[in-house]
Design an enzyme around this catalytic site. Structure first.
Site, PDB file in Angstrom:
ATOM      1  N   ASP A   1       0.664  -1.321   0.207  1.00 14.32           N
ATOM      2  CA  ASP A   1      -0.175  -0.005   0.010  1.00 14.32           C
ATOM      3  C   ASP A   1       0.928   1.234  -0.071  1.00 14.32           C
ATOM      4  O   ASP A   1       0.578   2.467  -0.576  1.00 14.32           O
ATOM      5  CB  ASP A   1      -0.856  -0.126   1.182  1.00 14.32           C
ATOM      6  CG  ASP A   1      -2.037   0.788   1.161  1.00 14.32           C
ATOM      7  OD1 ASP A   1      -1.935   2.013   0.297  1.00 14.32           O
ATOM      8  OD2 ASP A   1      -3.092   0.816   1.731  1.00 14.32           O
TER       9      ASP A   1
ATOM     10  N   HIS B   1      -8.669  -1.244   8.287  1.00 20.30           N
ATOM     11  CA  HIS B   1      -7.600  -0.589   7.535  1.00 20.30           C
ATOM     12  C   HIS B   1      -7.915   0.934   7.590  1.00 20.30           C
ATOM     13  O   HIS B   1      -8.904   1.328   6.725  1.00 20.30           O
ATOM     14  CB  HIS B   1      -7.564  -1.187   6.208  1.00 20.30           C
ATOM     15  CG  HIS B   1      -6.433  -0.666   5.291  1.00 20.30           C
ATOM     16  ND1 HIS B   1      -5.594  -1.174   4.880  1.00 20.30           N
ATOM     17  CD2 HIS B   1      -6.550   0.613   4.343  1.00 20.30           C
ATOM     18  CE1 HIS B   1      -4.953  -0.354   3.908  1.00 20.30           C
ATOM     19  NE2 HIS B   1      -5.578   0.613   3.782  1.00 20.30           N
TER      20      HIS B   1
ATOM     21  N   HIS C   1      -6.697   5.120   7.176  1.00 19.08           N
ATOM     22  CA  HIS C   1      -5.779   6.289   6.571  1.00 19.08           C
ATOM     23  C   HIS C   1      -5.982   7.496   7.658  1.00 19.08           C
ATOM     24  O   HIS C   1      -7.211   7.797   8.177  1.00 19.08           O
ATOM     25  CB  HIS C   1      -6.293   6.706   5.061  1.00 19.08           C
ATOM     26  CG  HIS C   1      -5.621   5.542   4.245  1.00 19.08           C
ATOM     27  ND1 HIS C   1      -5.249   5.735   2.976  1.00 19.08           N
ATOM     28  CD2 HIS C   1      -5.583   4.222   4.323  1.00 19.08           C
ATOM     29  CE1 HIS C   1      -4.842   4.815   2.396  1.00 19.08           C
ATOM     30  NE2 HIS C   1      -5.027   4.067   3.005  1.00 19.08           N
TER      31      HIS C   1
ATOM     32  N   CYS D   1      -2.840   9.546  -0.380  1.00 21.04           N
ATOM     33  CA  CYS D   1      -3.872   9.316  -1.111  1.00 21.04           C
ATOM     34  C   CYS D   1      -3.691  10.495  -2.544  1.00 21.04           C
ATOM     35  O   CYS D   1      -3.426  11.456  -2.373  1.00 21.04           O
ATOM     36  CB  CYS D   1      -5.340   9.920  -0.526  1.00 21.04           C
ATOM     37  SG  CYS D   1      -6.410   9.797  -1.671  1.00 21.04           S
TER      38      CYS D   1
ATOM     39  N   ASN E   1      -1.822   5.805   5.145  1.00 19.28           N
ATOM     40  CA  ASN E   1      -2.289   4.758   6.102  1.00 19.28           C
ATOM     41  C   ASN E   1      -1.774   5.151   7.484  1.00 19.28           C
ATOM     42  O   ASN E   1      -0.607   6.181   7.541  1.00 19.28           O
ATOM     43  CB  ASN E   1      -1.502   3.434   5.726  1.00 19.28           C
ATOM     44  CG  ASN E   1      -2.003   2.782   4.491  1.00 19.28           C
ATOM     45  OD1 ASN E   1      -2.889   2.240   4.408  1.00 19.28           O
ATOM     46  ND2 ASN E   1      -1.293   3.352   3.481  1.00 19.28           N
TER      47      ASN E   1
END
Ligand code: ZN
Length: 310
Positions: free
Chosen positions: A17, A210, A212, A243, A252
């Site tokens: 990621d 999960h 962010h 992002c 994250n």
């Protein structure tokens, strides 16, 4: 006497990621060094890459090599992200322990990201499960329900749709499911509500949060999910993985900050801070020019923190 708290596991997703959203390609040798150091710091679940076409994500083209390196580390669960059946076949060939299949709750995100509707992606889960079973492979199938809390393209994502897809993913053969705030839209009460409803459908198979930190609520959302029973979280060392729709924003939640959150409450994670912070410094050098995020690496641990016995 206090009863011991249930340990929490933190899955490192920096190598997938994190790196996929950074344009430069980290050399394979450095990825393997990261992997080994993360394992030495106590991380026992690491998402090591993704089986997507190299022309789309050249940063992750060496995923099979990283899986092979991960297989040499005792007790490590190596997972890979796969977007489709072709990727799943590569994952099975690689010997990865688990594969993570993304399923967008947002119709618009699904079309943009996978060029499929969510229900077409669910059909893929069924095909992947059938292929895995036919091979007798031991590769766990986990579905990550992305944009579960909102979407930059579509805006609001209805809870009923998230829950419908959660059920559909399980029916199609997912063995585990998780909820992901892919774009950092979630708030803690929303997290609490959606996980509670998700547990009612999936029980213990709902087993990953999960989050962010795009808008600063990452750790608050981790805490909200923990309060309703989530015991496994994704995180990226140094909070990398920003992002694309929010330039400059953090990505994250940072592994070391999540580890600190739980350590501050006396919840065991098995993670060694000093090793994580040292590794963060190395990763920061390798990715020079990229912003790292997170608080604990800047401020240091408080003197009052009781570290877990090694
Ligand atoms: Zn993420």
């Amino acid at each position: 006497m206090d009863t011991p708290l249930t340990p929490v596991s933190v899955r490192e997703v920096g190598l997938r990621d994190g790196l996929q959203s950074i344009a430069r390609t980290l050399p394979t040798a450095q990825k393997i060094e990261w992997l080994r150091a993360a394992h030495a710091a106590g991380q026992r679940e690491i998402e090591v890459g993704s089986f997507v076409p190299a022309r789309l994500l050249p940063q992750l083209a060496d995923t099979a090599e990283i899986v092979a390196a991960a297989k040499t580390l005792p007790g490590l669960v190596a997972s890979v992200l796969v977007p489709n059946l072709k990727g799943a076949l590569a994952a099975l060939d690689s010997g990865a322990d688990a594969m993570l299949l993304p399923l967008s709750a947002s119709h618009a995100h699904s079309l943009a990201n996978l060029r499929k509707t969510p229900d077409e992606a669910v059909a893929d889960i069924g095909r992947i499960r059938a292929e895995r079973d036919a091979r007798g492979a031991r590769c766990e199938i986990e579905v990550g329900l992305s944009t579960a809390f909102g979407c930059t393209l579509q805006g609001k994502v209805e809870e009923a749709e998230v829950l419908r897809l959660l059920q559909a993913a399980l029916d199609a053969g997912a063995e585990r499911v998780g909820l992901a705030d892919t774009v950092g839209y979630a708030d803690p009460l929303q997290v609490r509500r959606l996980f509670e409803k998700g547990f009612a459908i999936a029980g213990e198979r709902l087993s990953c949060g999960h989050f962010h930190d795009t808008r600063g609520l990452g750790l608050a959302n981790v805490f909200a999910a923990w309060q309703v029973g989530v015991r496994r979280f994704d995180a990226c060392l140094g909070g990398i993985g920003g992002c694309p729709h929010a330039p400059g924003a953090s990505g994250n939640v940072a592994t070391e900050d999540v580890a600190y959150l739980f350590a501050s409450m006396g919840v065991p994670t098995g993670l060694d801070f000093d090793a994580l912070i040292a590794l963060r410094g190395r990763v920061g050098q390798w990715l020079e020019g990229e912003a790292l995020h997170g608080s604990i690496a800047r401020a240091g641990l408080p003197k009052t923190l009781q570290k877990e016995p090694a």
